[in-house]
Design a protein around this motif. Structure first.
Motif: not given
Length: 123
Positions: A43-54, A71-77
């Motif tokens: 989940m942390i790896r996924e979160l980092k990927d999302l944050q990079e995209q944002v 942003l919603r996906e990041t918050e949910s994660l």
């Protein structure tokens, strides 16, 4: 009078002392437990990927409506991550280290200001 190199050496010594604080040991242990948790690591790896995209969208000044789903996906994660006991423990340990460093910074600043005031008063 102390030159900068001596001051930096003293800073390194202080860092070594801080590394011996129980807050640091607790932080390191909590971090190891969190990293050893497979779901949290994923989940942390996924979160980092999302944050990079944002961040990429923001750097290009794209209006948020075009990446609100990220942003919603990041918050949910983040919410799901915080429910994992190892992650919550790590967050508490991280806050304890931050509090320690903040207290040290404040105490150092106060001590320097007191000494400056003493010098100005002729003491």
């Amino acid at each position: 009078m102390l030159d900068r190199n001596e001051l930096w050496a003293q800073t390194e010594e202080l860092a070594d002392l801080i590394m011996q604080a129980p807050e640091i040991a607790q932080y390191q242990e909590a971090e190891a437990r969190m990293k050893a948790h497979p779901e949290a690591s994923r989940m942390i790896r996924e979160l980092k990927d999302l944050q990079e995209q944002v961040a990429e969208f923001q750097a290009r000044q794209v209006p948020p409506m075009h990446y609100v789903h990220l942003l919603r996906e990041t918050e949910s994660l983040l919410e799901r991550l915080e429910k994992i006991p190892e992650v919550a423990e790590f967050q508490r340990a991280q806050q304890a280290v931050n509090d320690l460093l903040q207290a040290l910074t404040q105490r150092l600043a106060r001590a320097v200001l007191e000494r400056v005031a003493d010098v100005q008063e002729g003491g």
